[in-house]
Motif scaffolding. Structure first.
Motif, PDB file in Angstrom:
ATOM      1  N   TYR A 192       8.466  -5.116  -1.872  1.00  0.00           N
ATOM      2  CA  TYR A 192       9.191  -4.704  -3.075  1.00  0.00           C
ATOM      3  C   TYR A 192       8.262  -3.988  -4.045  1.00  0.00           C
ATOM      4  O   TYR A 192       7.077  -4.321  -4.161  1.00  0.00           O
ATOM      5  CB  TYR A 192       9.785  -5.909  -3.802  1.00  0.00           C
ATOM      6  CG  TYR A 192      10.936  -6.571  -3.090  1.00  0.00           C
ATOM      7  CD1 TYR A 192      12.240  -6.111  -3.268  1.00  0.00           C
ATOM      8  CD2 TYR A 192      10.718  -7.662  -2.252  1.00  0.00           C
ATOM      9  CE1 TYR A 192      13.301  -6.725  -2.626  1.00  0.00           C
ATOM     10  CE2 TYR A 192      11.781  -8.276  -1.603  1.00  0.00           C
ATOM     11  CZ  TYR A 192      13.069  -7.800  -1.793  1.00  0.00           C
ATOM     12  OH  TYR A 192      14.116  -8.413  -1.156  1.00  0.00           O
ATOM     13  N   ILE A 193       8.835  -3.030  -4.769  1.00  0.00           N
ATOM     14  CA  ILE A 193       8.205  -2.476  -5.962  1.00  0.00           C
ATOM     15  C   ILE A 193       8.921  -3.119  -7.141  1.00  0.00           C
ATOM     16  O   ILE A 193      10.103  -2.870  -7.376  1.00  0.00           O
ATOM     17  CB  ILE A 193       8.326  -0.947  -6.021  1.00  0.00           C
ATOM     18  CG1 ILE A 193       7.661  -0.309  -4.810  1.00  0.00           C
ATOM     19  CG2 ILE A 193       7.697  -0.418  -7.306  1.00  0.00           C
ATOM     20  CD1 ILE A 193       7.883   1.199  -4.721  1.00  0.00           C
ATOM     21  N   GLY A 194       8.231  -3.987  -7.855  1.00  0.00           N
ATOM     22  CA  GLY A 194       8.842  -4.768  -8.907  1.00  0.00           C
ATOM     23  C   GLY A 194       9.313  -6.112  -8.381  1.00  0.00           C
ATOM     24  O   GLY A 194       9.620  -6.261  -7.198  1.00  0.00           O
ATOM     25  N   THR A 195       9.346  -7.089  -9.246  1.00  0.00           N
ATOM     26  CA  THR A 195       9.769  -8.439  -8.895  1.00  0.00           C
ATOM     27  C   THR A 195      10.666  -8.981  -9.998  1.00  0.00           C
ATOM     28  O   THR A 195      10.810  -8.363 -11.060  1.00  0.00           O
ATOM     29  CB  THR A 195       8.564  -9.376  -8.734  1.00  0.00           C
ATOM     30  OG1 THR A 195       7.901  -9.495 -10.017  1.00  0.00           O
ATOM     31  CG2 THR A 195       7.571  -8.852  -7.702  1.00  0.00           C
ATOM     32  N   ALA A 196      11.254 -10.147  -9.763  1.00  0.00           N
ATOM     33  CA  ALA A 196      12.087 -10.763 -10.788  1.00  0.00           C
ATOM     34  C   ALA A 196      11.277 -11.071 -12.046  1.00  0.00           C
ATOM     35  O   ALA A 196      11.778 -10.963 -13.169  1.00  0.00           O
ATOM     36  CB  ALA A 196      12.724 -12.034 -10.243  1.00  0.00           C
ATOM     37  N   SER A 197      10.026 -11.447 -11.874  1.00  0.00           N
ATOM     38  CA  SER A 197       9.183 -11.774 -13.029  1.00  0.00           C
ATOM     39  C   SER A 197       8.480 -10.551 -13.622  1.00  0.00           C
ATOM     40  O   SER A 197       8.026 -10.589 -14.768  1.00  0.00           O
ATOM     41  CB  SER A 197       8.135 -12.820 -12.634  1.00  0.00           C
ATOM     42  OG  SER A 197       7.302 -12.327 -11.598  1.00  0.00           O
ATOM     43  N   ASN A 198       8.389  -9.476 -12.863  1.00  0.00           N
ATOM     44  CA  ASN A 198       7.740  -8.249 -13.330  1.00  0.00           C
ATOM     45  C   ASN A 198       8.549  -7.042 -12.835  1.00  0.00           C
ATOM     46  O   ASN A 198       8.113  -6.286 -11.978  1.00  0.00           O
ATOM     47  CB  ASN A 198       6.304  -8.176 -12.803  1.00  0.00           C
ATOM     48  CG  ASN A 198       5.539  -6.988 -13.378  1.00  0.00           C
ATOM     49  OD1 ASN A 198       5.854  -6.486 -14.459  1.00  0.00           O
ATOM     50  ND2 ASN A 198       4.533  -6.526 -12.650  1.00  0.00           N
ATOM     51  N   PRO A 199       9.761  -6.853 -13.387  1.00  0.00           N
ATOM     52  CA  PRO A 199      10.647  -5.801 -12.880  1.00  0.00           C
ATOM     53  C   PRO A 199      10.321  -4.422 -13.440  1.00  0.00           C
ATOM     54  O   PRO A 199       9.559  -4.284 -14.403  1.00  0.00           O
ATOM     55  CB  PRO A 199      12.021  -6.253 -13.377  1.00  0.00           C
ATOM     56  CG  PRO A 199      11.713  -6.934 -14.675  1.00  0.00           C
ATOM     57  CD  PRO A 199      10.396  -7.642 -14.453  1.00  0.00           C
ATOM     58  N   ILE A 200      10.901  -3.413 -12.826  1.00  0.00           N
ATOM     59  CA  ILE A 200      11.009  -2.100 -13.449  1.00  0.00           C
ATOM     60  C   ILE A 200      12.151  -2.206 -14.455  1.00  0.00           C
ATOM     61  O   ILE A 200      13.237  -2.669 -14.112  1.00  0.00           O
ATOM     62  CB  ILE A 200      11.344  -1.019 -12.407  1.00  0.00           C
ATOM     63  CG1 ILE A 200      10.263  -0.948 -11.323  1.00  0.00           C
ATOM     64  CG2 ILE A 200      11.528   0.341 -13.071  1.00  0.00           C
ATOM     65  CD1 ILE A 200      10.678  -0.130 -10.109  1.00  0.00           C
ATOM     66  N   ALA A 248       2.939  -2.483  -9.197  1.00  0.00           N
ATOM     67  CA  ALA A 248       2.480  -2.267  -7.822  1.00  0.00           C
ATOM     68  C   ALA A 248       3.465  -2.879  -6.827  1.00  0.00           C
ATOM     69  O   ALA A 248       4.216  -3.797  -7.143  1.00  0.00           O
ATOM     70  CB  ALA A 248       1.104  -2.883  -7.631  1.00  0.00           C
ATOM     71  N   ALA A 249       3.446  -2.344  -5.600  1.00  0.00           N
ATOM     72  CA  ALA A 249       4.225  -2.925  -4.504  1.00  0.00           C
ATOM     73  C   ALA A 249       3.571  -4.229  -4.066  1.00  0.00           C
ATOM     74  O   ALA A 249       2.346  -4.378  -4.094  1.00  0.00           O
ATOM     75  CB  ALA A 249       4.295  -1.955  -3.345  1.00  0.00           C
ATOM     76  N   THR A 250       4.393  -5.192  -3.666  1.00  0.00           N
ATOM     77  CA  THR A 250       3.894  -6.482  -3.191  1.00  0.00           C
ATOM     78  C   THR A 250       4.663  -6.900  -1.943  1.00  0.00           C
ATOM     79  O   THR A 250       5.783  -6.447  -1.699  1.00  0.00           O
ATOM     80  CB  THR A 250       4.057  -7.578  -4.265  1.00  0.00           C
ATOM     81  OG1 THR A 250       5.448  -7.690  -4.614  1.00  0.00           O
ATOM     82  CG2 THR A 250       3.253  -7.256  -5.509  1.00  0.00           C
ATOM     83  N   GLY A 251       4.060  -7.771  -1.150  1.00  0.00           N
ATOM     84  CA  GLY A 251       4.737  -8.353   0.007  1.00  0.00           C
ATOM     85  C   GLY A 251       4.897  -7.429   1.187  1.00  0.00           C
ATOM     86  O   GLY A 251       5.720  -7.692   2.069  1.00  0.00           O
ATOM     87  N   CYS A 252       4.126  -6.343   1.251  1.00  0.00           N
ATOM     88  CA  CYS A 252       4.319  -5.336   2.302  1.00  0.00           C
ATOM     89  C   CYS A 252       3.436  -5.615   3.519  1.00  0.00           C
ATOM     90  O   CYS A 252       2.226  -5.764   3.390  1.00  0.00           O
ATOM     91  CB  CYS A 252       4.015  -3.948   1.762  1.00  0.00           C
ATOM     92  SG  CYS A 252       5.014  -3.491   0.319  1.00  0.00           S
ATOM     93  N   GLY A 253       4.052  -5.677   4.678  1.00  0.00           N
ATOM     94  CA  GLY A 253       3.324  -5.903   5.929  1.00  0.00           C
ATOM     95  C   GLY A 253       3.833  -7.147   6.620  1.00  0.00           C
ATOM     96  O   GLY A 253       4.232  -8.119   5.972  1.00  0.00           O
TER      97      GLY A 253
END
Length: 313
Positions: A192-200, A248-253
Motif C-alpha cells: 500500500y501507499i498510505g495506511t489507515a494511520s498515515n493516509p493520503i 512511502a509504500a509499505t508491505g511490498c513483496g
C-alpha cells in the motif's frame, strides 16, 4: 410545488458541490441493490446508520450524496496513473448551525475500478542496484508478471466540510483519507501507499462551477413535481488538489516489505506536498433529501430510510 428554504438550499448545494470534488475516487459493486427512478444512483447511501436515523429534521437534516466520474488522473511522486470509472457515496447530516457531518457506508465511501500502472513492475522498481531486485527485474521482461494495478480505497470517513468552499472555487472543500493498493503477484497482498494511520489526505478544490439542475419525486423514486423528495444534480465540474503529501509504500513483496525500498526509490516516495496532483474530470454529482424535513420531525431520518427501502427493486 415543494421548495427548499434558503438555508436548506444553500447547505444542500454546498454539500453537493463539495462531494463533486471527489467524484473520481470511487464504482458500484455487484452486491449493490437496484433502485427505482430518481433513487437509482444512491445504491450505497447509509440510510440505516445510527447518525442518519437519529436526524430529526430540525436540528439535524439527513441527506444522501453520490458522485461519479468516468475518469481522471493522479500523480504520486514520479508516477502518474489514469483513473477509471469511480463512485463515491456518503450520507450527510446537515446541522442547524450550518456545519455538517459525514457518514460513510459500511463498505467505505469509495469503490473504485483498478487502474493500470504505466510500465508495470519494470517501471515501478527497475532498474535497481539491489541484487535481489535486479534478479526480479530480469524475469519481468515480456512477462505477464509485469502488470500492476492500483486501486484507491477509503481509510476513514470524509471530514472537514467547508460549505462556503463548496460553492466557490480555489478553496479546500472536504478532506478524504485514502490509501492506494498496489497489486501484482510479486508484490503480495499488503502493498500500500498510505495506511489507515498515515493516509493520503485529499482536499480538492473546485476549478469551475458545475451546471445546476433539480428534480422532484415520490418516496419510492417515481418522478413527481409535487413529490416529497428532491434531487439536486451538478454536472461538468473539474476539481484539483495539488497540495497533498504522499507517504512511502509499505508491505511490498512476498516476504513482506522486501520490495519497499525499490518501489519508493523509483517512484519518488515519500513525496512532499507540492509534488503530487489529483485532477477529476467531468464529475456528475447528485444529492437527495426530504423537501420539508421539519414536517416529519423528529422522524426525518427514519422517513428517509423508509423511502430508500421502498425504492429497492
Amino acid at each position: 410545488m415543494p421548495r427548499f428554504s434558503t438555508r436548506t438550499r444553500l447547505a444542500t448545494v454546498s454539500a453537493l458541490t463539495a462531494l463533486g470534488a471527489l467524484a473520481s475516487l470511487g464504482t458500484a459493486t455487484a452486491a449493490d441493490p437496484a433502485l427505482n427512478g430518481e433513487w437509482a444512483p444512491f445504491t450505497r447511501c447509509p440510510v440505516d446508520s445510527a447518525p442518519m436515523l437519529a436526524a430529526d429534521g430540525l436540528a439535524k437534516t439527513p441527506q444522501c450524496v453520490v458522485s461519479t466520474s468516468a475518469g481522471g488522473s493522479i500523480k504520486l511522486g514520479k508516477t502518474t496513473v489514469v483513473t477509471g470509472k469511480t463512485d463515491l457515496q456518503i450520507g450527510v447530516v446537515q446541522n442547524a448551525d450550518g456545519t455538517s457531518s459525514v457518514v460513510a457506508p459500511p463498505s467505505g465511501a469509495l469503490v473504485a475500478d483498478p487502474a493500470t500502472v504505466p510500465g508495470g513492475l519494470l517501471g515501478l522498481m527497475c532498474p535497481s542496484d539491489v541484487p535481489v531486485i535486479t534478479a526480479i527485474c530480469r524475469t519481468l521482461d515480456d512477462s505477464g508478471l509485469n502488470r500492476i494495478t492500483a486501486t484507491m480505497e477509503s481509510v476513514g470517513a470524509p471530514y472537514a466540510f467547508d460549505q462556503t468552499a463548496g460553492i466557490l472555487t480555489d478553496l479546500p472543500i472536504v478532506a478524504l483519507p485514502v490509501r492506494i493498493h498496489l497489486e501484482n503477484p510479486l508484490l503480495g497482498g499488503k502493498c500500500y501507499i498510505g495506511t489507515a494511520s498515515n493516509p493520503i489526505v485529499l482536499r480538492p478544490k473546485n476549478l469551475n462551477y458545475p451546471e445546476f439542475g433539480m428534480s422532484f419525486f415520490q418516496g419510492d423514486g417515481t418522478p413527481d413535481e409535487a413529490g416529497e423528495m428532491s434531487r439536486i444534480n451538478l454536472t461538468g465540474a473539474t476539481q484539483n488538489d495539488s497540495a497533498f503529501a504522499v507517504p512511502a509504500a509499505t508491505g511490498c513483496g512476498l516476504n513482506v516489505g522486501l520490495i519497499n525500498a525499490a518501489v519508493n526509490a523509483k517512484t519518488g516516495l515519500p513525496s512532499a506536498a507540492g509534488n503530487n496532483s489529483l485532477t477529476l474530470d467531468n464529475t456528475r454529482t447528485h444529492l437527495t433529501g426530504l423537501n420539508a424535513p421539519g414536517t416529519v420531525a423528529p422522524d426525518a431520518g427514519r422517513v428517509l430510510a423508509k423511502n430508500w427501502h421502498s425504492a429497492v427493486k
